[in-house]
Design an enzyme around this catalytic site. Structure first.
Site, PDB file in Angstrom:
ATOM      1  N   LYS A 167      -2.927  -3.206  12.011  1.00 56.64           N
ATOM      2  CA  LYS A 167      -2.858  -4.443  13.072  1.00 56.64           C
ATOM      3  C   LYS A 167      -4.087  -5.464  12.972  1.00 56.64           C
ATOM      4  CE  LYS A 167       0.361  -5.500  16.242  1.00 56.64           C
ATOM      5  NZ  LYS A 167       1.669  -5.177  16.419  1.00 56.64           N
TER       6      LYS A 167
ATOM      7  N   ASP B  58       3.458 -10.962  15.751  1.00 54.30           N
ATOM      8  CA  ASP B  58       3.247 -10.365  17.108  1.00 54.30           C
ATOM      9  C   ASP B  58       3.081 -11.448  18.148  1.00 54.30           C
ATOM     10  OD1 ASP B  58       2.898  -7.301  18.154  1.00 54.30           O
ATOM     11  OD2 ASP B  58       1.305  -8.390  19.199  1.00 54.30           O
TER      12      ASP B  58
HETATM   13  P1  NDP Z   1       5.994 -13.921  21.676  1.00 57.45           P
HETATM   14  O1  NDP Z   1       4.609 -14.336  21.512  1.00 57.45           O
HETATM   15  O2  NDP Z   1       6.831 -14.332  21.036  1.00 57.45           O
HETATM   16  O3  NDP Z   1       5.912 -13.454  23.270  1.00 57.45           O
HETATM   17  C1  NDP Z   1       5.394 -13.076  24.061  1.00 57.45           C
HETATM   18  C2  NDP Z   1       5.884 -13.259  25.801  1.00 57.45           C
HETATM   19  O4  NDP Z   1       5.061 -12.154  26.582  1.00 57.45           O
HETATM   20  C3  NDP Z   1       5.806 -14.447  26.153  1.00 57.45           C
HETATM   21  O5  NDP Z   1       6.876 -14.697  27.070  1.00 57.45           O
HETATM   22  C4  NDP Z   1       4.359 -14.526  26.739  1.00 57.45           C
HETATM   23  O6  NDP Z   1       4.100 -15.358  27.992  1.00 57.45           O
HETATM   24  C5  NDP Z   1       4.261 -12.933  27.630  1.00 57.45           C
HETATM   25  N1  NDP Z   1       2.762 -12.551  27.750  1.00 57.45           N
HETATM   26  C6  NDP Z   1       2.107 -12.367  26.620  1.00 57.45           C
HETATM   27  N2  NDP Z   1       0.731 -11.998  27.127  1.00 57.45           N
HETATM   28  C7  NDP Z   1       1.162 -11.905  28.365  1.00 57.45           C
HETATM   29  C8  NDP Z   1       0.382 -11.277  29.619  1.00 57.45           C
HETATM   30  N3  NDP Z   1      -1.092 -10.994  29.380  1.00 57.45           N
HETATM   31  N4  NDP Z   1       0.886 -11.438  30.724  1.00 57.45           N
HETATM   32  C9  NDP Z   1       2.208 -11.860  31.005  1.00 57.45           C
HETATM   33  N5  NDP Z   1       3.035 -12.191  29.909  1.00 57.45           N
HETATM   34  C10 NDP Z   1       2.583 -12.161  28.798  1.00 57.45           C
HETATM   35  O7  NDP Z   1       5.553 -12.280  21.544  1.00 57.45           O
HETATM   36  P2  NDP Z   1       6.525 -11.062  21.155  1.00 57.45           P
HETATM   37  O8  NDP Z   1       7.798 -11.312  21.657  1.00 57.45           O
HETATM   38  O9  NDP Z   1       6.608 -11.152  19.412  1.00 57.45           O
HETATM   39  O10 NDP Z   1       5.890  -9.835  21.338  1.00 57.45           O
HETATM   40  C11 NDP Z   1       6.056  -9.262  22.830  1.00 57.45           C
HETATM   41  C12 NDP Z   1       5.697  -7.655  22.795  1.00 57.45           C
HETATM   42  O11 NDP Z   1       6.609  -7.082  21.737  1.00 57.45           O
HETATM   43  C13 NDP Z   1       4.288  -7.455  22.429  1.00 57.45           C
HETATM   44  O12 NDP Z   1       3.941  -6.349  23.193  1.00 57.45           O
HETATM   45  C14 NDP Z   1       4.358  -7.277  21.001  1.00 57.45           C
HETATM   46  O13 NDP Z   1       3.369  -6.504  20.394  1.00 57.45           O
HETATM   47  C15 NDP Z   1       5.888  -6.186  20.896  1.00 57.45           C
HETATM   48  N6  NDP Z   1       6.702  -6.272  19.637  1.00 57.45           N
HETATM   49  C16 NDP Z   1       6.567  -7.477  19.069  1.00 57.45           C
HETATM   50  C17 NDP Z   1       7.434  -7.196  17.739  1.00 57.45           C
HETATM   51  C18 NDP Z   1       7.843  -8.382  16.876  1.00 57.45           C
HETATM   52  O14 NDP Z   1       8.573  -8.392  15.764  1.00 57.45           O
HETATM   53  N7  NDP Z   1       7.537  -9.580  17.170  1.00 57.45           N
HETATM   54  C19 NDP Z   1       7.988  -5.927  17.227  1.00 57.45           C
HETATM   55  C20 NDP Z   1       7.455  -4.826  18.100  1.00 57.45           C
HETATM   56  C21 NDP Z   1       6.812  -4.938  19.416  1.00 57.45           C
HETATM   57  P3  NDP Z   1       3.265 -16.592  27.867  1.00 57.45           P
HETATM   58  O15 NDP Z   1       4.004 -17.505  26.837  1.00 57.45           O
HETATM   59  O16 NDP Z   1       3.116 -17.237  29.120  1.00 57.45           O
HETATM   60  O17 NDP Z   1       1.933 -16.198  27.021  1.00 57.45           O
HETATM   61  O1  2IT Z   2       4.446  -4.195  16.933  1.00 54.11           O
HETATM   62  C1  2IT Z   2       5.158  -4.356  15.919  1.00 54.11           C
HETATM   63  O2  2IT Z   2       5.939  -3.428  15.466  1.00 54.11           O
HETATM   64  C2  2IT Z   2       5.097  -5.576  15.272  1.00 54.11           C
HETATM   65  N1  2IT Z   2       4.710  -6.609  15.661  1.00 54.11           N
HETATM   66  C3  2IT Z   2       5.930  -5.824  13.825  1.00 54.11           C
HETATM   67  C4  2IT Z   2       5.274  -5.386  12.696  1.00 54.11           C
HETATM   68  C5  2IT Z   2       5.634  -5.689  11.514  1.00 54.11           C
HETATM   69  O3  2IT Z   2       5.117  -5.403  10.332  1.00 54.11           O
HETATM   70  O4  2IT Z   2       6.610  -6.319  11.223  1.00 54.11           O
END
Ligand code: NDP
Ligand code: 2IT
Length: 452
Positions: free
Chosen positions: A125, A165
């Site tokens: 990461k 992420d």
């Molecule tokens: P994005 O940046 O697209 O979206 C994040 C969302 O979470 C936004 O709505 C943001 O609001 C909110 N958020 C972020 N930080 C905080 C906080 N401290 N408190 C409250 N709300 C918060 O990220 P993703 O959708 O990609 O990721 C969301 C989660 O999913 C994370 O935990 C990530 O690790 C996990 N994840 C992502 C994957 C991927 O493929 N993208 C794969 C697997 C897991 P705001 O805009 O106001 O900050």
């Molecule tokens: O938390 C996760 O699994 C991710 N943010 C996606 C990682 C990836 O390599 O696609």
């Protein structure tokens, strides 16, 4: 003294200022007690000590010029945790709260998640304390390029392959990947989550959210139940939340909330496809706040979170399914107790470690079906591995092929969780099942490869 207790004491002493990392390590280690009873050779190998120490972690300066020609300095990181079963693989996070503890918890989780996918990907990461909010597109580009001037030398298609992420979507991946390609003077496809015209896989943007709902549907089916017509609470409004809501709508469930760091909206009749399209435009193009939903669609409630309100998310609403898709520790013990009291049936974690360890205990003790992050959200990284496969074959698969592979992978992950849980007398404890199934493959690979 048991090996696990001994190890946890050691890990706490070794990482005293890393609460998120210790939380993730504790959650995994505690479920592995029965595994070490059956496999004392893995305790002798000191597998947990070795796995909780990254193979390599780099931290570096990122200097860049903002639009007013002011010099800005951020800190960049890449934590290369484990290459036991494949090249380091995991996303990059851009958020002001990023520090080594947060990236180590994410990288540690990623080892077991990636193992569970059944693909040859190790755990890693990275990220930066850079905040993309309020930055112009050219500032984001300059920052990404500056970061890659250092990061590229640590990457490679057989070494380490990052992705997105929090705060890193297609735009940021594009800027980072472009700079990597220029510096390397080679088309290696070294990032995943690329735009299809640059070698990205179809369905990768959708994969995490779709996968969460596929996993939840497996849990439901195993109990002769379904999500059809059921009220579901979703947090977040970014990549994972958007496609979780999209798939929930598609299967006939009723998603009623979305949130961001300011608060959440509640749409009691259910978020429709049309409204979701509007949210995608709001968040992905205009980069606005979710509160605007309540201005656009009259009669919707918007509730602020944080501050003195004591409200932490949409957890007090009555619902059947809960899908936390924003960030770590957004669901605490108090919220879990309220959810249990109001009769929640299923929780599937889209975000990484969204529930505190205390909240998980409350939910599991109450018999809530609990789909842990490293299993439920593994669809994203699984399709990333499919993107790597397509890149190395110089091929591009259709949406249908990738989606069918994703569904199959989520089914297999659910099967692996059930099987591992049952093997150790923990039937239906999907948390233990995910940790054990993910761990066993990595431990076996480490033993095979000798003490490294
Ligand atoms: P994005 O940046 O697209 O979206 C994040 C969302 O979470 C936004 O709505 C943001 O609001 C909110 N958020 C972020 N930080 C905080 C906080 N401290 N408190 C409250 N709300 C918060 O990220 P993703 O959708 O990609 O990721 C969301 C989660 O999913 C994370 O935990 C990530 O690790 C996990 N994840 C992502 C994957 C991927 O493929 N993208 C794969 C697997 C897991 P705001 O805009 O106001 O900050
Ligand atoms: O938390 C996760 O699994 C991710 N943010 C996606 C990682 C990836 O390599 O696609």
């Amino acid at each position: 003294m048991s090996y696990v207790r001994d190890f946890l004491g050691w890990a706490k002493e070794k990482n005293p200022n890393e609460p998120e990392f210790l939380q993730a390590v504790t959650e995994v280690a505690e479920t592995l007690e029965p595994v070490f009873e059956r496999h004392p050779e893995w305790a002798e190998d000191r597998v947990l000590e070795r796995l909780s120490e990254p193979e390599r972690a780099v931290s570096f300066r990122v200097s860049w010029l903002d639009d007013s020609q002011r010099v800005r300095v951020n800190r960049g990181y890449r934590v290369q945790f484990s290459s036991a079963i494949g090249p380091y693989k995991g996303g990059m996070r851009f958020h002001p709260t990023v520090n080594l503890s947060v990236l180590k918890f994410l990288g540690f989780e990623q080892i077991f998640k990636n193992s569970l996918t059944g693909q040859a990907i190790g755990g890693g990461k990275g990220g930066s304390d850079f905040d993309p909010k309020g930055k112009s597109e050219s500032e984001v580009m300059r920052f990404c390029q500056a970061l890659m001037c250092e990061l590229w030398r640590h990457l490679g298609p057989d070494t380490d392959v990052p992705a997105g992420d929090i705060g890193v979507g297609s735009r940021e991946v594009g800027f980072m990947y472009g700079m990597d390609k220029k510096l390397r003077n080679a088309w290696t496809g070294v990032f995943t989550g690329k735009d299809p015209a640059s070698g990205g896989s179809l369905i990768r943007p959708e994969a995490t959210g779709y996968g969460v709902v596929y996993f939840a549907s497996e849990m439901m089916e195993a109990h002769g139940e379904s999500l059809e017509g059921k009220r579901c609470v979703v947090s977040g409004s970014g990549n994972v939340a958007q496609y979780t809501v999209e798939k929930l709508i598609e299967i006939g469930a009723k998603p009623v909330t979305m949130s961001d760091s300011g608060g959440f909206i509640h749409d009691p009749d259910g978020i429709t496809r049309e409204k979701l399209d509007w949210v995608k435009e709001l968040k992905n193009e205009r980069r606005g706040r979710i509160s605007e939903y309540a201005e656009k669609y009259k009669g919707m409630e918007y509730t602020e979170t944080g501050g003195d309100s004591g409200v932490t998310g949409p957890w007090e609403l009555e619902c059947y399914g809960v899908f936390p898709c924003a960030t770590q520790n957004e669901l605490d013990e108090k919220s879990a107790k309220r959810m249990v009291e109001s009769g929640v049936r299923l929780v599937a974690e889209g975000a990484n470690m969204p529930s505190t360890n205390e909240a998980i205990k409350v939910m599991q003790d109450a018999g809530v079906l609990f789909g842990p992050a490293k299993a439920a959200n593994a669809g994203g990284v699984a399709v990333s591995a499919l993107e790597m496969a397509q890149n190395s074959q110089r091929q591009a698969w259709t949406r249908e092929v990738v989606d069918a592979r994703l569904q199959d992978i989520m089914k297999r992950i659910f099967g692996a969780c059930c099987e591992a849980a049952e093997k150790y007398g923990k039937k239906e404890d999907y948390l233990s099942g995910a940790n054990i199934a993910g761990f066993e493959k990595v431990a076996q690979a480490m033993r095979f490869q000798g003490v490294l």
